[in-house]
Write a protein that holds these residues in place. Structure first.
Motif, mmCIF file in Angstrom:
data_model
loop_
_atom_site.group_PDB
_atom_site.id
_atom_site.type_symbol
_atom_site.label_atom_id
_atom_site.label_comp_id
_atom_site.label_asym_id
_atom_site.label_seq_id
_atom_site.Cartn_x
_atom_site.Cartn_y
_atom_site.Cartn_z
ATOM 1 N N UNK A 85 0.834 -1.199 0.000
ATOM 2 C CA UNK A 85 0.000 0.000 0.000
ATOM 3 C C UNK A 85 0.871 1.253 0.000
ATOM 4 N N UNK A 86 0.434 2.267 -0.749
ATOM 5 C CA UNK A 86 1.154 3.541 -0.772
ATOM 6 C C UNK A 86 0.931 4.249 0.564
ATOM 7 N N UNK A 87 2.051 4.688 1.183
ATOM 8 C CA UNK A 87 1.957 5.396 2.458
ATOM 9 C C UNK A 87 2.696 6.727 2.346
ATOM 10 N N UNK A 88 2.320 7.661 3.211
ATOM 11 C CA UNK A 88 2.990 8.962 3.262
ATOM 12 C C UNK A 88 3.077 9.388 4.722
ATOM 13 N N UNK A 89 4.265 9.803 5.142
ATOM 14 C CA UNK A 89 4.462 10.185 6.531
ATOM 15 C C UNK A 89 4.859 11.654 6.619
ATOM 16 N N UNK A 90 4.084 12.399 7.386
ATOM 17 C CA UNK A 90 4.387 13.813 7.592
ATOM 18 C C UNK A 90 5.342 14.037 8.757
ATOM 19 N N UNK A 91 5.492 13.020 9.603
ATOM 20 C CA UNK A 91 6.386 13.150 10.756
ATOM 21 C C UNK A 91 6.809 11.760 11.224
ATOM 22 N N UNK A 92 7.850 11.680 12.064
ATOM 23 C CA UNK A 92 8.358 10.377 12.516
ATOM 24 C C UNK A 92 7.346 9.548 13.291
ATOM 25 N N UNK A 93 6.436 10.202 14.049
ATOM 26 C CA UNK A 93 5.466 9.430 14.824
ATOM 27 C C UNK A 93 4.525 8.662 13.911
ATOM 28 N N UNK A 94 4.123 9.251 12.794
ATOM 29 C CA UNK A 94 3.283 8.535 11.832
ATOM 30 C C UNK A 94 4.013 7.309 11.296
ATOM 31 N N UNK A 95 5.301 7.462 11.011
ATOM 32 C CA UNK A 95 6.087 6.329 10.496
ATOM 33 C C UNK A 95 6.187 5.224 11.541
ATOM 34 N N UNK A 96 6.438 5.606 12.798
ATOM 35 C CA UNK A 96 6.533 4.609 13.869
ATOM 36 C C UNK A 96 5.228 3.854 14.044
ATOM 37 N N UNK A 97 4.127 4.591 14.004
ATOM 38 C CA UNK A 97 2.824 3.947 14.181
ATOM 39 C C UNK A 97 2.513 2.987 13.031
ATOM 40 N N UNK A 98 3.118 3.261 11.857
ATOM 41 C CA UNK A 98 2.950 2.355 10.718
ATOM 42 C C UNK A 98 3.914 1.177 10.781
ATOM 43 N N UNK A 99 4.889 1.246 11.708
ATOM 44 C CA UNK A 99 5.818 0.128 11.875
ATOM 45 C C UNK A 99 7.210 0.374 11.333
#
Length: 514
Positions: A85-99
């Motif tokens: 799935x295409x993902x986009x992270x605006x900040x590090x916390x979003x990336x962490x929550x995605x794994x």
């Protein structure tokens, strides 16, 4: 948020995972900064359960690519796919929550907070009314530290820990989340050999759970020990993705820098001049005992030992940063009293310190100002005003000598790659016209191309008549650059090896007390 164990996969299941569609796919990532194309159409795939090494010289784009993956930067063009799935992270916390968890090369800890608070930073376990669940916090942190083999407490202040232990705290952060992809950026730069073994076991444990690991390191032995595949970046572009088992160090090096590295022919002892530095019976508390050695003009003497063996402390004493309890230091045959760095500089000593960012540079100052800093008497005029032409002359000379790759003399040191920062530090001390040059971990955290350039520089400086003392934790480096090697064990010299007697086995035995 607490860690949840993932299923352990068998070897056959892992092979099946790796054959499937990639867990992570970076597709056509392009990133530009003002005047610089940092990444140019970079694509990279990471499979579940694999260690994918990412290599390249400093400035090649590795860290920028990983910061985009972790949400610290956003790409100008390209997509990130996670589990299809295409993902986009605006900040590090979003990336962490995605794994996706990035373990930085530059530690990003809060010194005044506890180990447990740093491990859970941004994700403290909370109860009713937002209150922190301190028992849960400390219990989970203690379990993670136990997994890592750490001896310190989750209640300890991070600022009181050693650099190596702070690195372990940074690694512990990744285990709090249930990661899908973990990026390790130069994770062993500050670790002891024993801690490296623990880290490698942790990485293998992650891959057995199907986690994809991206491993960034300049240390080829680690790359070939850990990784399944590797990708090489140069000048912001992918130069190749290879199965690690099907390539060699020389092949990878050529992809990284566009050329192979040449070996070095050792010189005989007769090629050296008179003794420039002599140390007799130097002792300093419990740090080191009865240390004696000589360095001749034109000679490169290496000092090798485990972390805590006393290498850096000896160098700091020679430079006046520590006061010995006993022993003497002779320069050109004369006993000298060195009680502070200005006295050392006046006697022709220069020390390139272990940590360039904390001890060698003022990061917010320009390359030109950093280079002239140790020779202020030569660049100041009446009433203490700086002489811009004198500063510029120093910069011009050593930028050329060291092949410094910086936008210009006004460029801030903080914006340079690790290798170029190290060149600025070396240039600063060469500007003092030393007779004895001490380099403590001169290539730590820099790429293989810059390493080769610094090794060549060390040889040229020795050939010009300087006495050079090199401290390094890397055996290939210490054996490759030195004419003679001193092995330290628990603060004592356990071996003195010249070109005739130096072997890896003897060196390992000496630093192990065998």
């Amino acid at each position: 948020m607490t860690a949840h164990p993932a299923a352990i996969h068998s070897a056959a299941e892992l092979d099946d995972l790796r054959r499937r569609a990639p867990l992570l796919k970076l597709d056509g990532i392009t990133k530009t900064f003002p005047g610089v194309v940092a990444l140019d159409d970079v694509s990279l795939e990471v499979r579940a359960g694999e260690v994918h090494a990412l290599l390249g010289e400093n400035g090649a784009g590795k860290s920028t690519l990983m910061k985009i993956l972790a949400g610290n930067h956003q790409a100008n063009r390209g997509q990130i796919h996670l589990e299809g799935e295409v993902v986009h992270f605006d900040n590090p916390m979003q990336a962490k929550e995605a794994g996706i968890v990035l373990i930085h090369q530059e530690l990003s800890l809060v010194p005044e907070m506890s180990v447990a608070e740093n491990i859970f930073l941004g994700a403290l376990p909370r109860g009713m009314f937002g209150t922190v669940k301190w028992r849960v916090l400390h219990a989970v942190a203690a379990e993670i530290l136990k997994t890592l083999g750490c001896k310190f407490s989750p209640r300890d202040k991070v600022g009181r820990l050693s650099i190596a232990n702070r690195q372990m705290v940074e690694i512990a952060r990744a285990l709090v989340f249930t990661p899908k992809v973990v990026v390790f950026d130069e994770p062993t730069a500050s670790l002891t050999d024993a801690e490296k073994v623990v880290l490698f076991e942790i990485i293998r444990g992650l891959t057995k759970k199907g986690v994809g690991v991206v491993y960034i390191s300049h240390r080829m032995d680690e790359i070939f020990t850990l990784s399944d595949r590797l990708t090489v970046l140069r000048d912001g572009k992918v130069r190749g993705t290879l199965e690690t088992s099907e390539t060699s160090e020389d092949g990878v090096t050529q992809l990284m820098i566009g050329r192979s590295l040449e070996g070095r022919t050792k010189r005989a002892a007769g090629a050296f001049g008179p003794v420039a530095l002599e140390v007799k019976g130097l002792t300093c508390g419990s740090l080191y005992h009865d240390v004696s050695f000589q360095v001749r003009k034109g000679e490169v003497v290496g000092m090798y030992g485990l972390v805590g063996a006393g290498r850096t402390e000896v160098a700091e004493t020679l430079f006046g940063l520590r006061t010995p309890d006993a022993g003497e230091i002779r320069i050109d045959g004369e006993v000298v009293a060195i009680d502070a760095p200005p006295a050392a500089i006046a006697r022709g000593l220069a020390l390139v310190p272990e940590s360039r960012k904390e001890q060698g540079l003022v990061l917010g100052m320009s390359c030109r100002d950093n280079m002239s800093m140790a020779k202020l008497s030569g660049v100041t005029g009446r009433f203490g005003f700086l002489k811009p032409r004198a500063e510029q002359a120093i910069y011009d000379e050593y930028a050329k000598t060291l092949d410094l790759r910086a936008p210009g003399p006004a460029a801030l040191a903080v914006n340079l790659s690790g290798g170029n920062q190290q060149k600025v530090v070396i240039g600063k001390w060469l500007a003092t016209d030393p007779e004895i040059l001490i380099l403590d971990e001169p290539t730590r955290g820099i790429d293989v191309g810059s390493k080769s350039e610094i090794h060549d520089l060390i040889r040229r400086l020795a050939a010009s008549g300087l006495a050079v003392l090199v401290i390094s934790s890397e055996m290939p480096e210490i054996m490759g650059v030195s004419d003679r090697v001193l092995a330290l064990y628990h603060g004592r010299i356990a071996g003195d090896f010249d070109a005739e007697t130096l072997t890896e086995d003897r060196l390992v035995q000496a630093i192990s007390g065998l």
